[in-house]
Scaffold this motif. Structure first.
Motif, PDB file in Angstrom:
ATOM      1  N   ALA A  46       0.998  -1.133   0.081  1.00  0.00           N
ATOM      2  CA  ALA A  46       0.074   0.086   0.105  1.00  0.00           C
ATOM      3  C   ALA A  46       0.875   1.239   0.212  1.00  0.00           C
ATOM      4  O   ALA A  46       0.694   2.168  -0.738  1.00  0.00           O
ATOM      5  N   ILE A  47       1.986   1.087   0.769  1.00  0.00           N
ATOM      6  CA  ILE A  47       2.968   2.580   0.973  1.00  0.00           C
ATOM      7  C   ILE A  47       3.449   2.584  -0.537  1.00  0.00           C
ATOM      8  O   ILE A  47       3.516   3.701  -0.929  1.00  0.00           O
ATOM      9  N   LYS A  48       3.956   1.612  -0.961  1.00  0.00           N
ATOM     10  CA  LYS A  48       4.720   1.673  -2.532  1.00  0.00           C
ATOM     11  C   LYS A  48       3.689   2.267  -3.446  1.00  0.00           C
ATOM     12  O   LYS A  48       4.188   2.988  -4.230  1.00  0.00           O
ATOM     13  N   GLU A  49       2.445   1.639  -3.462  1.00  0.00           N
ATOM     14  CA  GLU A  49       1.673   2.230  -4.433  1.00  0.00           C
ATOM     15  C   GLU A  49       1.263   3.597  -4.179  1.00  0.00           C
ATOM     16  O   GLU A  49       1.005   4.261  -5.243  1.00  0.00           O
ATOM     17  N   MET A  50       1.056   3.963  -2.973  1.00  0.00           N
ATOM     18  CA  MET A  50       0.817   5.422  -2.543  1.00  0.00           C
ATOM     19  C   MET A  50       1.919   6.314  -3.110  1.00  0.00           C
ATOM     20  O   MET A  50       1.678   7.392  -3.753  1.00  0.00           O
ATOM     21  N   GLU A  51       2.986   5.878  -2.815  1.00  0.00           N
ATOM     22  CA  GLU A  51       4.370   6.563  -3.286  1.00  0.00           C
ATOM     23  C   GLU A  51       4.235   6.730  -4.949  1.00  0.00           C
ATOM     24  O   GLU A  51       4.581   7.787  -5.311  1.00  0.00           O
ATOM     25  N   ARG A  52       3.909   5.701  -5.563  1.00  0.00           N
ATOM     26  CA  ARG A  52       3.892   5.568  -7.002  1.00  0.00           C
ATOM     27  C   ARG A  52       2.983   6.869  -7.441  1.00  0.00           C
ATOM     28  O   ARG A  52       3.265   7.568  -8.415  1.00  0.00           O
TER      29      ARG A  52
ATOM     30  N   ASN B 199       4.089  10.232  -6.951  1.00  0.00           N
ATOM     31  CA  ASN B 199       5.124  10.589  -7.934  1.00  0.00           C
ATOM     32  C   ASN B 199       4.443  10.947  -9.297  1.00  0.00           C
ATOM     33  O   ASN B 199       4.829  11.816  -9.900  1.00  0.00           O
ATOM     34  N   GLU B 200       3.471  10.029  -9.549  1.00  0.00           N
ATOM     35  CA  GLU B 200       2.994  10.032 -10.778  1.00  0.00           C
ATOM     36  C   GLU B 200       2.093  11.460 -10.924  1.00  0.00           C
ATOM     37  O   GLU B 200       2.020  12.310 -11.977  1.00  0.00           O
ATOM     38  N   ALA B 201       1.418  12.040  -9.839  1.00  0.00           N
ATOM     39  CA  ALA B 201       0.714  13.142  -9.995  1.00  0.00           C
ATOM     40  C   ALA B 201       1.623  14.527  -9.885  1.00  0.00           C
ATOM     41  O   ALA B 201       1.359  15.295 -10.735  1.00  0.00           O
ATOM     42  N   LEU B 202       2.846  14.173  -9.264  1.00  0.00           N
ATOM     43  CA  LEU B 202       3.946  15.195  -9.355  1.00  0.00           C
ATOM     44  C   LEU B 202       4.330  15.140 -10.941  1.00  0.00           C
ATOM     45  O   LEU B 202       4.805  16.355 -11.129  1.00  0.00           O
ATOM     46  N   ASP B 203       4.431  14.236 -11.505  1.00  0.00           N
ATOM     47  CA  ASP B 203       4.900  14.352 -12.970  1.00  0.00           C
ATOM     48  C   ASP B 203       3.828  14.794 -13.739  1.00  0.00           C
ATOM     49  O   ASP B 203       4.109  15.382 -14.878  1.00  0.00           O
TER      50      ASP B 203
END
Length: 148
Positions: free
Chosen positions: A60-66, A69-73
């Protein structure tokens, strides 16, 4: 609660919204959008007593980080934060907090909505709804009775 921009928050701990705002704020921030999910008292005509959130924490943490990061990009935003609570949550309690900062409001609103949608679709957090008619696993738009 800590200083991470992506976190699973175990009950009884709750969100510190002021801390969240501080974590995404900078001198280039012109606006901040906050989405705060809550446990409501009714769903599909059933009286909701509580929600029980469970997660595969590491994934869950890894997917939320993804997603962050996708939102920032993907969006012209300054920063973003995603916190999701897990455990037994009563009606009125907070469930998810997404905070997005940007130079302009439109980008912050768009990114915030996108993040919430992606979290609901992709993050391995499972929601069990306890109602006056029994317990149900919530899977998107489907409600699957819990077998005992």
């Amino acid at each position: 609660m800590g200083k991470s921009k992506v976190s699973l928050v175990k009950k009884p701990e709750d969100f510190n919204i002021e801390e969240a705002i501080a974590l995404v704020s900078s001198s280039s921030t012109g606006g901040i959008v906050i989405f705060l999910g809550k446990v409501r008292d009714e769903n599909l005509g059933r009286k909701v007593e509580k929600l029980i959130y469970e997660a595969y924490d590491e994934m869950a943490i890894k997917e939320m980080e993804r997603i962050r990061n996708e939102a920032l990009d993907r969006f012209p935003i300054v920063d973003a934060l995603i916190w999701h609570r897990i455990g037994e949550l009563e009606v009125g309690e907070n469930t998810i907090l997404v905070v997005v900062s940007a130079k302009h409001r439109r980008e912050a609103f768009e990114a915030c909505a996108w993040i919430v949608d992606e979290v609901k679709k992709r993050v391995p957090v499972w929601k069990r709804e306890v109602t006056d008619e029994g317990e149900f696993w919530i899977e998107g738009d489907r409600h699957v009775p819990v077998k005992r």
